[in-house]
Design a protein around this motif. Sequence first.
Motif, PDB file in Angstrom:
ATOM      1  N   SER A  37       0.862  -1.183   0.000  1.00 27.38           N
ATOM      2  CA  SER A  37       0.000   0.000   0.000  1.00 27.38           C
ATOM      3  C   SER A  37       0.897   1.231   0.000  1.00 27.38           C
ATOM      4  O   SER A  37       2.111   1.126   0.154  1.00 27.38           O
ATOM      5  CB  SER A  37      -0.828   0.059   1.285  1.00 27.38           C
ATOM      6  OG  SER A  37      -1.960  -0.742   1.199  1.00 27.38           O
ATOM      7  N   THR A  50      -1.939   8.626   0.315  1.00 27.48           N
ATOM      8  CA  THR A  50      -2.959   8.632  -0.747  1.00 27.48           C
ATOM      9  C   THR A  50      -3.847   9.875  -0.633  1.00 27.48           C
ATOM     10  O   THR A  50      -4.184  10.501  -1.635  1.00 27.48           O
ATOM     11  CB  THR A  50      -3.832   7.361  -0.670  1.00 27.48           C
ATOM     12  OG1 THR A  50      -2.964   6.238  -0.707  1.00 27.48           O
ATOM     13  CG2 THR A  50      -4.818   7.266  -1.822  1.00 27.48           C
ATOM     14  N   GLU A 114       1.318   4.242  -3.939  1.00 29.06           N
ATOM     15  CA  GLU A 114       1.736   2.838  -4.014  1.00 29.06           C
ATOM     16  C   GLU A 114       2.937   2.693  -4.944  1.00 29.06           C
ATOM     17  O   GLU A 114       3.870   1.938  -4.672  1.00 29.06           O
ATOM     18  CB  GLU A 114       0.579   1.968  -4.547  1.00 29.06           C
ATOM     19  CG  GLU A 114      -0.368   1.427  -3.495  1.00 29.06           C
ATOM     20  CD  GLU A 114      -1.316   2.450  -2.892  1.00 29.06           C
ATOM     21  OE1 GLU A 114      -1.351   3.585  -3.394  1.00 29.06           O
ATOM     22  OE2 GLU A 114      -2.003   2.127  -1.903  1.00 29.06           O
ATOM     23  N   ARG A 182     -11.201   2.812  -2.549  1.00 31.10           N
ATOM     24  CA  ARG A 182     -10.268   2.973  -1.424  1.00 31.10           C
ATOM     25  C   ARG A 182     -10.027   1.646  -0.704  1.00 31.10           C
ATOM     26  O   ARG A 182     -10.939   0.841  -0.553  1.00 31.10           O
ATOM     27  CB  ARG A 182     -10.783   4.016  -0.422  1.00 31.10           C
ATOM     28  CG  ARG A 182     -10.867   5.431  -0.951  1.00 31.10           C
ATOM     29  CD  ARG A 182      -9.540   6.013  -1.388  1.00 31.10           C
ATOM     30  NE  ARG A 182      -8.473   6.045  -0.433  1.00 31.10           N
ATOM     31  CZ  ARG A 182      -8.148   7.083   0.318  1.00 31.10           C
ATOM     32  NH1 ARG A 182      -8.852   8.193   0.258  1.00 31.10           N
ATOM     33  NH2 ARG A 182      -7.102   7.026   1.123  1.00 31.10           N
ATOM     34  N   GLY A 183      -8.798   1.457  -0.271  1.00 35.55           N
ATOM     35  CA  GLY A 183      -8.431   0.207   0.390  1.00 35.55           C
ATOM     36  C   GLY A 183      -8.154  -0.915  -0.599  1.00 35.55           C
ATOM     37  O   GLY A 183      -7.994  -2.077  -0.225  1.00 35.55           O
ATOM     38  N   GLY A 184      -8.068  -0.566  -1.884  1.00 36.90           N
ATOM     39  CA  GLY A 184      -8.010  -1.579  -2.942  1.00 36.90           C
ATOM     40  C   GLY A 184      -6.709  -2.363  -3.069  1.00 36.90           C
ATOM     41  O   GLY A 184      -6.646  -3.304  -3.867  1.00 36.90           O
ATOM     42  N   SER A 185      -5.685  -2.031  -2.280  1.00 33.62           N
ATOM     43  CA  SER A 185      -4.460  -2.841  -2.357  1.00 33.62           C
ATOM     44  C   SER A 185      -4.726  -4.281  -1.915  1.00 33.62           C
ATOM     45  O   SER A 185      -4.033  -5.206  -2.340  1.00 33.62           O
ATOM     46  CB  SER A 185      -3.357  -2.238  -1.491  1.00 33.62           C
ATOM     47  OG  SER A 185      -3.026  -0.971  -1.959  1.00 33.62           O
TER      48      SER A 185
HETATM   49  N1  ASP Z   1      -3.687   3.621  -0.579  1.00 34.02           N
HETATM   50  C1  ASP Z   1      -5.031   3.294  -0.931  1.00 34.02           C
HETATM   51  C2  ASP Z   1      -5.980   3.898   0.085  1.00 34.02           C
HETATM   52  O1  ASP Z   1      -5.560   4.611   0.984  1.00 34.02           O
HETATM   53  C3  ASP Z   1      -5.233   1.826  -1.129  1.00 34.02           C
HETATM   54  C4  ASP Z   1      -4.837   0.947   0.036  1.00 34.02           C
HETATM   55  O2  ASP Z   1      -4.124   1.345   0.946  1.00 34.02           O
HETATM   56  O3  ASP Z   1      -5.268  -0.210   0.037  1.00 34.02           O
HETATM   57  O4  ASP Z   1      -7.165   3.702  -0.030  1.00 34.02           O
END
Ligand code: ASP
Length: 438
Positions: A37, A50, A114, A182-185
């Motif tokens: 991430s 991000t 990323e 968001r959170g897609g890693s």
């Molecule tokens: N960096 C991105 C976010 O903050 C994806 C991730 O961390 O999974 O949403």
Amino acid sequence: MSKVVKFGGSSCADAKQLSKARRILEEDSERRYLVVSAPGKRFPDDIKVTDLFYYLYDAAVRKEDTERILKRISDRYQEIIDGLGIHFDLQKEMDVIRSSLASPEREYLASRGEHLNALIMADWLGWPYVESGENIFIDEEHHFIPEKSYPVLARTLAKLDHAVIPGFYGSDGNGKIRVFTRGGSDITGAIVARAVHASLYENWTDVDGMRSADPGIISDPKPVRTISYQELRELSYMGASVLHEETVFPVRTAGIPINIRNTNHPSDPGTMIVPAYTGSAQFHMVTGIAGKKNMSNIQIDMAMMNAEIGFGAKVLSILARHGVPYEHTPTSIDTMSVLVSTKDLEPVREKVLKELNEQLHPDRVFIEDHIAVVAVVGEGIAKTKGFAAEVFQAVADADINIRMIDVSFSELNIILAVDEENYEKTITAIYEEIEDRL
Ligand code: ASP
């Protein structure tokens, strides 16, 4: 055998966290593919990289000062580079980003967190860097395109013993960068695991895996050691989320387990998410309790409703036309209830009521807010006589009125609705009753 290891934002927040990540990688030679991430928060009020990139985009679009934000981003990475003791040409990378600001692209900028982190990790570990923009393809709705991506990604990774792959983004196949939501890693990690036929997908975060209930309600709830994909979907839908909700799809069909682990506490085994309870997967009767508030019940009463074929379909199609997903539709002979999220209903509440009245001519239709739903989830529930009775008794003993019950034939869960003011009390009553089965 290989394992895919994904480190989330808090595990990549600074050089100290990254050093823990490296130690974890070096402990097991099967940990060969790394997904990262962007650096997350170092302390509660910190800003995720991000988010800094999203601010950068906004400033560029509004033609405001971008140098201040660029410096803040560059300082974050420079601190990491110095802390790791490597010589990485950050200036060159920042210049590329700066020159893109003349015609700013939101998804491209969001992906740079990323991208830079993976370049730095690859340099530090001495592992090859694999560009997600050339190997992972994403459509304009932010959804992964498997048929286009897997052949390319699998071919790239087959040539490499080790690789560092940035999470969260890919491209449209024509060079335009696209990101997941968001959170897609988490999704990228699952995609890589599937592409290399990994034996395990390890997702390293900052908690010891999942808890069987919300720690905000139950003090020190039991950890969930094993959970099936199916149970995870149910619990996450009810608000107990640890992973991006699309994470399970790539690994599910391939039968690859996901292990959620804590970078700050690597001796804890975390939570193992398994395709099914077979072999060594430890089976337990109930996996967890979760729930959500802010639900509304649309109540429709009409004499002889059951005689009118297609009545339910008309109700649901009115909701569908207004973009309101429904969650439960308990019915009795002359009544139908539809449970929806208040947030989804709010903008179209009056229109929905009007159309229900005009098109269905019910005796009465009204909306009741402040409903909560609670779900007890576990594949063992279906096999246990009397379990539902026990749950309901516990709620009754706590002097709580159950407003609705939904137990489907799959019997993967027991869902009940209560007045919102009784939400925490209901969860506590059920947890205390079933704690020894968790
Ligand atoms: N960096 C991105 C976010 O903050 C994806 C991730 O961390 O999974 O949403």
